[in-house]
Design a protein around this motif. Sequence first.
Motif, PDB file in Angstrom:
ATOM      1  N   ARG A 214       4.745  16.440  24.424  1.00 52.27           N
ATOM      2  CA  ARG A 214       3.360  16.266  23.968  1.00 52.27           C
ATOM      3  C   ARG A 214       2.528  17.533  24.191  1.00 52.27           C
ATOM      4  O   ARG A 214       1.401  17.623  23.733  1.00 52.27           O
ATOM      5  CB  ARG A 214       2.716  15.081  24.685  1.00 52.27           C
ATOM      6  CG  ARG A 214       3.342  13.737  24.335  1.00 52.27           C
ATOM      7  CD  ARG A 214       2.610  12.586  24.994  1.00 52.27           C
ATOM      8  NE  ARG A 214       3.216  11.312  24.674  1.00 52.27           N
ATOM      9  CZ  ARG A 214       2.975  10.615  23.566  1.00 52.27           C
ATOM     10  NH1 ARG A 214       2.133  11.088  22.669  1.00 52.27           N
ATOM     11  NH2 ARG A 214       3.578   9.458  23.352  1.00 52.27           N
ATOM     12  N   LYS A 215       3.108  18.487  24.910  1.00 53.14           N
ATOM     13  CA  LYS A 215       2.366  19.709  25.215  1.00 53.14           C
ATOM     14  C   LYS A 215       2.816  20.847  24.315  1.00 53.14           C
ATOM     15  O   LYS A 215       3.960  20.887  23.856  1.00 53.14           O
ATOM     16  CB  LYS A 215       2.572  20.082  26.687  1.00 53.14           C
ATOM     17  CG  LYS A 215       2.066  19.009  27.649  1.00 53.14           C
ATOM     18  CD  LYS A 215       2.225  19.419  29.094  1.00 53.14           C
ATOM     19  CE  LYS A 215       1.689  18.314  30.020  1.00 53.14           C
ATOM     20  NZ  LYS A 215       1.796  18.695  31.443  1.00 53.14           N
ATOM     21  N   GLN A 216       1.912  21.784  24.066  1.00 55.74           N
ATOM     22  CA  GLN A 216       2.268  22.965  23.310  1.00 55.74           C
ATOM     23  C   GLN A 216       3.291  23.777  24.107  1.00 55.74           C
ATOM     24  O   GLN A 216       3.329  23.733  25.336  1.00 55.74           O
ATOM     25  CB  GLN A 216       1.016  23.791  23.017  1.00 55.74           C
ATOM     26  CG  GLN A 216       0.017  23.070  22.124  1.00 55.74           C
ATOM     27  CD  GLN A 216      -1.226  23.912  21.865  1.00 55.74           C
ATOM     28  OE1 GLN A 216      -1.464  24.924  22.524  1.00 55.74           O
ATOM     29  NE2 GLN A 216      -2.023  23.489  20.896  1.00 55.74           N
ATOM     30  N   LEU A 217       4.110  24.537  23.385  1.00 55.12           N
ATOM     31  CA  LEU A 217       5.225  25.210  24.057  1.00 55.12           C
ATOM     32  C   LEU A 217       4.782  26.219  25.104  1.00 55.12           C
ATOM     33  O   LEU A 217       5.476  26.416  26.104  1.00 55.12           O
ATOM     34  CB  LEU A 217       6.126  25.886  23.021  1.00 55.12           C
ATOM     35  CG  LEU A 217       7.227  24.971  22.455  1.00 55.12           C
ATOM     36  CD1 LEU A 217       7.925  25.615  21.273  1.00 55.12           C
ATOM     37  CD2 LEU A 217       8.248  24.614  23.535  1.00 55.12           C
ATOM     38  N   VAL A 221       6.561  25.788  28.541  1.00 54.75           N
ATOM     39  CA  VAL A 221       7.380  26.851  29.136  1.00 54.75           C
ATOM     40  C   VAL A 221       6.822  27.235  30.502  1.00 54.75           C
ATOM     41  O   VAL A 221       7.575  27.487  31.453  1.00 54.75           O
ATOM     42  CB  VAL A 221       7.457  28.066  28.195  1.00 54.75           C
ATOM     43  CG1 VAL A 221       8.078  29.262  28.911  1.00 54.75           C
ATOM     44  CG2 VAL A 221       8.281  27.722  26.956  1.00 54.75           C
ATOM     45  N   ARG A 222       5.522  27.282  30.616  1.00 53.27           N
ATOM     46  CA  ARG A 222       4.919  27.601  31.915  1.00 53.27           C
ATOM     47  C   ARG A 222       5.312  26.567  32.964  1.00 53.27           C
ATOM     48  O   ARG A 222       5.663  26.920  34.098  1.00 53.27           O
ATOM     49  CB  ARG A 222       3.398  27.654  31.787  1.00 53.27           C
ATOM     50  CG  ARG A 222       2.853  28.846  31.031  1.00 53.27           C
ATOM     51  CD  ARG A 222       1.330  28.857  31.077  1.00 53.27           C
ATOM     52  NE  ARG A 222       0.857  28.992  32.461  1.00 53.27           N
ATOM     53  CZ  ARG A 222      -0.412  28.772  32.833  1.00 53.27           C
ATOM     54  NH1 ARG A 222      -1.322  28.384  31.947  1.00 53.27           N
ATOM     55  NH2 ARG A 222      -0.769  28.942  34.090  1.00 53.27           N
ATOM     56  N   ALA A 244       1.468  27.526  20.156  1.00 54.72           N
ATOM     57  CA  ALA A 244       0.952  26.173  19.925  1.00 54.72           C
ATOM     58  C   ALA A 244       2.001  25.220  19.357  1.00 54.72           C
ATOM     59  O   ALA A 244       1.735  24.026  19.183  1.00 54.72           O
ATOM     60  CB  ALA A 244      -0.241  26.229  18.976  1.00 54.72           C
ATOM     61  N   ALA A 245       3.202  25.734  19.079  1.00 53.67           N
ATOM     62  CA  ALA A 245       4.264  24.866  18.543  1.00 53.67           C
ATOM     63  C   ALA A 245       4.695  23.855  19.606  1.00 53.67           C
ATOM     64  O   ALA A 245       4.428  24.019  20.798  1.00 53.67           O
ATOM     65  CB  ALA A 245       5.453  25.706  18.101  1.00 53.67           C
ATOM     66  N   ARG A 246       5.352  22.802  19.148  1.00 55.93           N
ATOM     67  CA  ARG A 246       5.877  21.801  20.076  1.00 55.93           C
ATOM     68  C   ARG A 246       7.392  21.706  19.956  1.00 55.93           C
ATOM     69  O   ARG A 246       7.964  22.085  18.929  1.00 55.93           O
ATOM     70  CB  ARG A 246       5.202  20.443  19.832  1.00 55.93           C
ATOM     71  CG  ARG A 246       3.744  20.424  20.316  1.00 55.93           C
ATOM     72  CD  ARG A 246       3.092  19.069  20.121  1.00 55.93           C
ATOM     73  NE  ARG A 246       1.851  18.981  20.857  1.00 55.93           N
ATOM     74  CZ  ARG A 246       0.691  19.496  20.510  1.00 55.93           C
ATOM     75  NH1 ARG A 246       0.598  20.203  19.374  1.00 55.93           N
ATOM     76  NH2 ARG A 246      -0.389  19.349  21.257  1.00 55.93           N
ATOM     77  N   SER A 247       8.015  21.176  20.974  1.00 57.55           N
ATOM     78  CA  SER A 247       9.482  21.175  21.062  1.00 57.55           C
ATOM     79  C   SER A 247      10.152  20.548  19.849  1.00 57.55           C
ATOM     80  O   SER A 247      11.179  21.036  19.372  1.00 57.55           O
ATOM     81  CB  SER A 247       9.928  20.431  22.327  1.00 57.55           C
ATOM     82  OG  SER A 247       9.442  21.079  23.478  1.00 57.55           O
TER      83      SER A 247
END
Length: 270
Positions: A214-217, A221-222, A244-247
């Motif tokens: 649900r979070k931006q990449l 990643v962070r 801003a992409a998602r998995s």
Amino acid sequence: MARTKRRLGQHFLTDPRILARIADATGAAPGDTVVEIGPGPGGLTAALAATGARVVAIEKDADLVPALRARFPGSTIIEADALEIDWRAAAAPPAGSAGAFVVAGNIPYNITTPLIDKALTPPRPSRIVFLVQKEVADRVAAVPGIANYGALSVGVQAAARVERLFGVPAGAFSPAPKVDSAVLRLTPLADPLVGDADRAQFRTMVVGLFGLRRKQLLRAVRELTGWSADRANSVLQRVAIAPAARSETLDPARFAQLYRALVDEGWESG
């Protein structure tokens, strides 16, 4: 018909036409060796033997083994847990044989993912044909951007070409399960997207990122790495992935690119 045992997740397929289609999907031929996982009363075993291939069947239920050995004297019936035994060693062909090594089976729903993972662990077979729960088949074959695309999709597709061949209704089994099934054919890639030594860490990355889907990449990643925004963003930029992409928008090849970039930057799981 042999009695099923709920603790072993047994649902026996009895329709001879479907069994023949599954055997045909393996592409097995004389000179090949087919390892069958969970033969049960032997419906698929008979269809596989009819191809002319050498059949090695691994059955955990000790009560079924004597009847299988009596019914298929030309096949090798091994009493063992398929998750514990070395399939390739069990199926060692006669000296001089150069036929294909194929894996097939109507596998228990409760251990489907571990069996798929084992089938894709080196040394890999030429082909894998599994009858699985429809939901699992849909997840394995899913493409980016749809709801059931996830870590299982990426993990399998990074190692094999996936074909969802046909569905099998619950009524074809005895006893009938509560869900429908489908036949999957997996053909291991000659060059997997991720090397064998990296499979475990790649899986950790993929599972971790989908756990934050649900979070931006950039944020995902962070959280996965514990890195600063600048460091995480520099890795994403290196492989041209939008922060801003998602998995669920990344295909398996892009996940492999991201994985290599993270490792090059010094990321280690665990």
